[in-house]
Motif scaffolding. Structure first.
Motif, PDB file in Angstrom:
ATOM      1  N   ARG A   1       1.000  -1.636   0.115  1.00  0.00           N
ATOM      2  CA  ARG A   1      -0.076  -0.287  -0.087  1.00  0.00           C
ATOM      3  C   ARG A   1       1.224   1.533   0.052  1.00  0.00           C
ATOM      4  N   TYR A   2       2.074   1.296   0.694  1.00  0.00           N
ATOM      5  CA  TYR A   2       2.623   2.701   0.652  1.00  0.00           C
ATOM      6  C   TYR A   2       4.015   2.879  -0.256  1.00  0.00           C
ATOM      7  N   SER A   3       4.944   1.256  -1.170  1.00  0.00           N
ATOM      8  CA  SER A   3       5.323   1.472  -2.192  1.00  0.00           C
ATOM      9  C   SER A   3       5.666  -0.226  -2.868  1.00  0.00           C
ATOM     10  N   ASN A   4       6.024  -0.572  -3.553  1.00  0.00           N
ATOM     11  CA  ASN A   4       5.680  -1.650  -4.344  1.00  0.00           C
ATOM     12  C   ASN A   4       7.123  -1.903  -5.745  1.00  0.00           C
TER      13      ASN A   4
ATOM     14  N   TYR B   1       3.378   9.489  -6.964  1.00  0.00           N
ATOM     15  CA  TYR B   1       2.392   8.855  -6.514  1.00  0.00           C
ATOM     16  C   TYR B   1       1.082   8.205  -7.149  1.00  0.00           C
ATOM     17  N   ALA B   2       1.404   6.916  -7.943  1.00  0.00           N
ATOM     18  CA  ALA B   2       0.184   6.046  -8.159  1.00  0.00           C
ATOM     19  C   ALA B   2      -0.845   5.439  -7.553  1.00  0.00           C
ATOM     20  N   PHE B   3      -1.652   6.232  -8.102  1.00  0.00           N
ATOM     21  CA  PHE B   3      -2.937   5.195  -7.380  1.00  0.00           C
ATOM     22  C   PHE B   3      -4.399   4.857  -8.155  1.00  0.00           C
TER      23      PHE B   3
ATOM     24  N   GLY C   1      -4.797   4.301   1.704  1.00  0.00           N
ATOM     25  CA  GLY C   1      -5.074   3.221   1.528  1.00  0.00           C
ATOM     26  C   GLY C   1      -5.679   3.345  -0.756  1.00  0.00           C
ATOM     27  N   PRO C   2      -5.348   4.580  -1.636  1.00  0.00           N
ATOM     28  CA  PRO C   2      -5.835   4.641  -2.520  1.00  0.00           C
ATOM     29  C   PRO C   2      -4.768   3.935  -3.697  1.00  0.00           C
ATOM     30  N   SER C   3      -3.835   3.615  -3.082  1.00  0.00           N
ATOM     31  CA  SER C   3      -2.551   2.666  -3.415  1.00  0.00           C
ATOM     32  C   SER C   3      -3.209   2.224  -5.352  1.00  0.00           C
ATOM     33  N   LEU C   4      -2.425   2.213  -6.311  1.00  0.00           N
ATOM     34  CA  LEU C   4      -2.487   1.262  -7.181  1.00  0.00           C
ATOM     35  C   LEU C   4      -1.822  -0.154  -7.534  1.00  0.00           C
ATOM     36  N   SER C   5      -2.303  -1.187  -7.476  1.00  0.00           N
ATOM     37  CA  SER C   5      -2.361  -2.604  -7.247  1.00  0.00           C
ATOM     38  C   SER C   5      -0.587  -2.794  -8.597  1.00  0.00           C
TER      39      SER C   5
END
Length: 390
Positions: free
Chosen positions: A56-59, A79-81, A237-241
């Motif tokens: 959720r933070y980074s990948n 930041y990616a959403f 929590g709007p992060s990109l999968s």
């Protein structure tokens, strides 16, 4: 990598390789990451070191996608959403407080306008609008509590062009943030940061993906502003999968090639429509008849992928035209390999009051064409036969 060419950056940017030395970045389907020891874990959560903690933070996949967009846009950080609208929501929610004010162009995506009009007022955040032909009124709308100037260019759906440099200068003069939705142009055709934008937002669902497969969004720009957006998003929590980020990162590798073809097709389609006697007017930024054609050529590499036109006969003629299309898609999306035809007044902007729609050029007969990658003659032939049935 020292290359300044977008085409190379989109292909050769790779965050890391594993011990297997893969040529293409692998997919990292993991929700969390392990630590070497207790001290490593403590330091990571204390932000004393940069590393992946939780997806959720980074990948690695989202990091690669964001890095490519940053290089292409000339941005410091991003930041990616999960979607374009989550990028819009999170960016504004992170940067605004109760009592703040926005100055926005009236011609913006329908959901963004609904967000400004119906949701932000719940938090005592207000918006005033200027029309595309009212640039002289922008400064008069600025209040003591104004924090942001917001714009899209080209606009959705009437493909008007805003003078980004002028808006950037106004924002700088009044110490305001300047945010641009660059979805229609993509970083290949236009880089708003060059004209003074502090932040740039994309719905990656559109041309960045380019094949109608996944949802995604991204905000890039000033590192300090992105840090605020990151902290907000890390906790909300709007992060990109990772999977969608992997798809989008690969899609960027073909973005320049795809957009070149989209734009070449779009110009041919716009030229055809302009000559048809069943069409009242055509709007395409690189047509000489477009009122901001010279400005578009100053800001954009090519004219974009969207053509707007008005069918003679109003809403009934517009509906008959849509129902007569044989293979072009009726959809509310855009930026696909497939040509998509939309009637904004009854779909994407249907919830906007009619008087506001007319202010932004959305007439009852306005048709938006997201020109795809089919052969241009086939696109034209379908448009032609549908027009001739009116």
């Amino acid at each position: 990598m020292n290359s300044k060419h977008i085409e190379t950056q989109a292909i050769r940017t790779q965050i890391e390789r594993t011990q297997f030395l893969e040529h293409s970045n692998p997919l990292y389907l993991t929700s969390s990451y392990v630590f070497d020891d207790a001290e490593d874990m403590r330091a990571s959560f204390a932000d004393e070191k940069e590393r992946n903690i939780y997806s959720r933070y980074s990948n690695p996949n989202t990091s690669e996608f964001v890095e490519k967009i940053c290089l292409m846009e000339g941005a410091e950080r991003g930041y990616a959403f999960a979607s374009g609208m989550s990028a819009v929501f999170s960016t504004f929610a992170a940067l605004l407080a109760s009592g703040d004010h926005i100055v926005s162009c009236r011609s913006i995506f329908g959901s963004t306008q609904t967000f400004f009009n119906n949701i932000l007022p719940k938090w005592n955040i207000s918006t005033n609008y200027f029309k595309v032909d009212e640039m002289d009124k922008v400064e008069s709308l600025i209040q003591s509590n104004t924090k942001i100037i917001y714009a899209e260019s080209p606009t959705n759906p009437a493909v008007d062009i805003l003078d980004l440099q002028r808006l950037g200068d106004i924002a700088k003069k009044h110490d305001l943030l300047f945010i641009v939705d660059n979805c229609f142009a993509t970083p290949y055709l236009q880089q708003p940061i060059k004209f003074g934008a502090d932040l740039v937002i994309h719905s990656a669902t559109k041309l960045i993906d380019g094949q109608g497969r996944v949802l995604g969004g991204v905000t890039v720009g000033n590192a300090d502003l992105i840090q605020n957006i990151y902290l907000f998003s890390r906790n909300t929590g709007p992060s990109l999968s990772p999977f969608n980020a992997w798809i989008l990162s690969k899609s960027l590798e073909t973005l320049p090639v795809r957009v070149d073809r989209h734009c070449a097709n779009a110009l041919k389609i716009a030229t055809f429509l302009e000559s048809h006697d069943k069409v009242n007017f055509v709007k395409y930024p690189f047509l000489k008849s477009h009122p901001q054609c010279e400005l578009a050529k100053k800001q954009m590499k090519l004219g974009g992928t969207i053509v707007a036109f008005e069918v003679k006969g109003g809403i009934e003629a517009g509906r008959k035209f849509l129902n007569s299309l044989q293979f072009l898609s009726l959809s509310a999306n855009l930026g696909d390999t497939r040509t998509i035809v939309t009637h904004p007044a009854s779909t994407t902007h249907a919830k906007i009051p009619e008087d506001v729609r007319l202010e932004t050029g959305i007439t009852a007969g306005l048709i938006r064409v997201s020109v795809g990658l089919e052969h241009p003659e086939d696109i034209i032939n379908d448009l032609k036969q549908a027009l001739e049935k009116n």
